[in-house]
Design a protein around this motif. Sequence first.
Motif, PDB file in Angstrom:
ATOM      1  N   SER A   6       0.866  -1.177   0.000  1.00  0.00           N
ATOM      2  CA  SER A   6       0.000   0.000   0.000  1.00  0.00           C
ATOM      3  C   SER A   6       0.906   1.231   0.000  1.00  0.00           C
ATOM      4  N   VAL A   7       0.310   2.428   0.030  1.00  0.00           N
ATOM      5  CA  VAL A   7       1.116   3.645  -0.012  1.00  0.00           C
ATOM      6  C   VAL A   7       0.601   4.673   0.990  1.00  0.00           C
ATOM      7  N   LEU A   8       1.473   5.607   1.319  1.00  0.00           N
ATOM      8  CA  LEU A   8       1.103   6.805   2.064  1.00  0.00           C
ATOM      9  C   LEU A   8       1.100   7.983   1.099  1.00  0.00           C
TER      10      LEU A   8
ATOM     11  N   SER B 236      -3.282   8.149   5.121  1.00  0.00           N
ATOM     12  CA  SER B 236      -2.633   6.866   5.433  1.00  0.00           C
ATOM     13  C   SER B 236      -3.595   5.695   5.299  1.00  0.00           C
ATOM     14  N   THR B 237      -4.744   5.902   4.649  1.00  0.00           N
ATOM     15  CA  THR B 237      -5.816   4.895   4.673  1.00  0.00           C
ATOM     16  C   THR B 237      -5.821   3.958   3.471  1.00  0.00           C
ATOM     17  N   ASP B 238      -4.846   4.062   2.561  1.00  0.00           N
ATOM     18  CA  ASP B 238      -4.824   3.202   1.385  1.00  0.00           C
ATOM     19  C   ASP B 238      -4.705   1.732   1.782  1.00  0.00           C
ATOM     20  N   LYS B 239      -5.542   0.898   1.170  1.00  0.00           N
ATOM     21  CA  LYS B 239      -5.521  -0.551   1.399  1.00  0.00           C
ATOM     22  C   LYS B 239      -5.106  -1.317   0.149  1.00  0.00           C
TER      23      LYS B 239
ATOM     24  N   VAL C 120      -7.238   2.846  -2.831  1.00  0.00           N
ATOM     25  CA  VAL C 120      -8.187   1.817  -2.401  1.00  0.00           C
ATOM     26  C   VAL C 120      -8.472   2.047  -0.920  1.00  0.00           C
ATOM     27  N   ALA C 121      -9.631   2.622  -0.628  1.00  0.00           N
ATOM     28  CA  ALA C 121     -10.033   2.854   0.757  1.00  0.00           C
ATOM     29  C   ALA C 121     -10.643   1.582   1.332  1.00  0.00           C
ATOM     30  N   ALA C 122     -10.925   1.585   2.613  1.00  0.00           N
ATOM     31  CA  ALA C 122     -11.527   0.416   3.259  1.00  0.00           C
ATOM     32  C   ALA C 122     -12.880   0.083   2.634  1.00  0.00           C
ATOM     33  N   GLU C 123     -13.612   1.128   2.196  1.00  0.00           N
ATOM     34  CA  GLU C 123     -14.934   0.895   1.616  1.00  0.00           C
ATOM     35  C   GLU C 123     -14.895   0.653   0.119  1.00  0.00           C
ATOM     36  N   GLY C 124     -13.703   0.770  -0.500  1.00  0.00           N
ATOM     37  CA  GLY C 124     -13.574   0.501  -1.920  1.00  0.00           C
ATOM     38  C   GLY C 124     -12.651   1.484  -2.610  1.00  0.00           C
ATOM     39  N   PRO C 125     -12.229   1.162  -3.853  1.00  0.00           N
ATOM     40  CA  PRO C 125     -11.330   2.044  -4.590  1.00  0.00           C
ATOM     41  C   PRO C 125     -12.075   3.221  -5.208  1.00  0.00           C
ATOM     42  N   GLY C 126     -11.342   4.305  -5.473  1.00  0.00           N
ATOM     43  CA  GLY C 126     -11.951   5.449  -6.127  1.00  0.00           C
ATOM     44  C   GLY C 126     -11.043   6.661  -6.100  1.00  0.00           C
TER      45      GLY C 126
ATOM     46  N   PRO D  14     -10.235  12.036   4.140  1.00  0.00           N
ATOM     47  CA  PRO D  14     -10.492  12.030   2.696  1.00  0.00           C
ATOM     48  C   PRO D  14     -11.978  12.040   2.369  1.00  0.00           C
ATOM     49  N   VAL D  15     -12.322  12.781   1.328  1.00  0.00           N
ATOM     50  CA  VAL D  15     -13.697  12.868   0.825  1.00  0.00           C
ATOM     51  C   VAL D  15     -13.760  12.107  -0.494  1.00  0.00           C
ATOM     52  N   PRO D  16     -14.665  11.136  -0.653  1.00  0.00           N
ATOM     53  CA  PRO D  16     -14.752  10.421  -1.932  1.00  0.00           C
ATOM     54  C   PRO D  16     -15.372  11.305  -3.010  1.00  0.00           C
ATOM     55  N   ILE D  17     -14.729  11.338  -4.176  1.00  0.00           N
ATOM     56  CA  ILE D  17     -15.305  12.000  -5.337  1.00  0.00           C
ATOM     57  C   ILE D  17     -16.157  11.010  -6.121  1.00  0.00           C
ATOM     58  N   VAL D  18     -15.594   9.820  -6.365  1.00  0.00           N
ATOM     59  CA  VAL D  18     -16.323   8.759  -7.054  1.00  0.00           C
ATOM     60  C   VAL D  18     -15.640   7.436  -6.726  1.00  0.00           C
ATOM     61  N   TYR D  19     -16.420   6.389  -6.539  1.00  0.00           N
ATOM     62  CA  TYR D  19     -15.882   5.052  -6.345  1.00  0.00           C
ATOM     63  C   TYR D  19     -15.836   4.326  -7.690  1.00  0.00           C
ATOM     64  N   GLY D  20     -14.814   3.491  -7.883  1.00  0.00           N
ATOM     65  CA  GLY D  20     -14.697   2.718  -9.109  1.00  0.00           C
ATOM     66  C   GLY D  20     -13.400   1.947  -9.131  1.00  0.00           C
ATOM     67  N   GLU D  21     -13.351   0.885  -9.922  1.00  0.00           N
ATOM     68  CA  GLU D  21     -12.227  -0.038  -9.890  1.00  0.00           C
ATOM     69  C   GLU D  21     -11.007   0.436 -10.680  1.00  0.00           C
ATOM     70  N   ARG D  22     -11.211   1.159 -11.787  1.00  0.00           N
ATOM     71  CA  ARG D  22     -10.083   1.496 -12.651  1.00  0.00           C
ATOM     72  C   ARG D  22      -9.291   2.668 -12.082  1.00  0.00           C
ATOM     73  N   ALA D  23      -7.994   2.484 -11.908  1.00  0.00           N
ATOM     74  CA  ALA D  23      -7.140   3.564 -11.409  1.00  0.00           C
ATOM     75  C   ALA D  23      -7.201   4.732 -12.382  1.00  0.00           C
ATOM     76  N   SER D  24      -7.565   5.920 -11.883  1.00  0.00           N
ATOM     77  CA  SER D  24      -7.882   7.045 -12.752  1.00  0.00           C
ATOM     78  C   SER D  24      -7.143   8.305 -12.326  1.00  0.00           C
ATOM     79  N   ALA D  25      -6.716   9.081 -13.320  1.00  0.00           N
ATOM     80  CA  ALA D  25      -6.041  10.351 -13.068  1.00  0.00           C
ATOM     81  C   ALA D  25      -7.054  11.438 -12.739  1.00  0.00           C
ATOM     82  N   SER D  26      -6.593  12.476 -12.044  1.00  0.00           N
ATOM     83  CA  SER D  26      -7.475  13.580 -11.654  1.00  0.00           C
ATOM     84  C   SER D  26      -6.651  14.854 -11.520  1.00  0.00           C
TER      85      SER D  26
END
Length: 200
Positions: A28-30, A51-54, A82-88, A104-116
Amino acid sequence: MCEGSLVATPARGDTAFAAWWAPRADSSVLLVVARSDDGGLDWRAPEIADSTDKGRTGCDRPAPFIAADSTNGYVHVVYFMVAAEGPGVFFTHSMGEGRQFHSPVPIVYGERASASAVSCNGDTVAVAYLDPNSASPQLWLALSRTTGHIFESRMEVSPSTVEAAHPAVAVRGHRIAVGWLESNRSGGTAVMVVRTGRWQ
């Protein structure tokens, strides 16, 4: 530090901020942020912004994006994890000049690693991101009038008939500009597209 993850932005005066991924032993990462007060010559010890990446992909993920508001000194970061509740795609910010980042505030949940990308002007924060749920990469825009504590609206920006990459965004007052690299699904030369508008 994950190679290729380092991003930086100027702030007020000689202040600058940098963000990057720091890998951990479990893959995982920080998310860390550092501050410079002399234009980038010297840097303070980095702060942990999230520090919440899973996730278990290590450094194999898009780089974060950082912006600093010259009017109030706030620092904003968007990133995929990838948060505890899912990637996004997630957003965090510091109202203390790079210290004490908010949850952290979720913008959108989804599986594909995406740039922002993120831009800010006072209480207005705009996040441009590639939708991690669409069949092909599509650009969306999320807007907040509360310094990113809540994102009140989201809208699709790029046409569904093309593929988008490299999101960019800028906001000044009620004016917003969004850019992306656009290509046809059948191939061909990619072109840079910019759209502007007003947010009331």
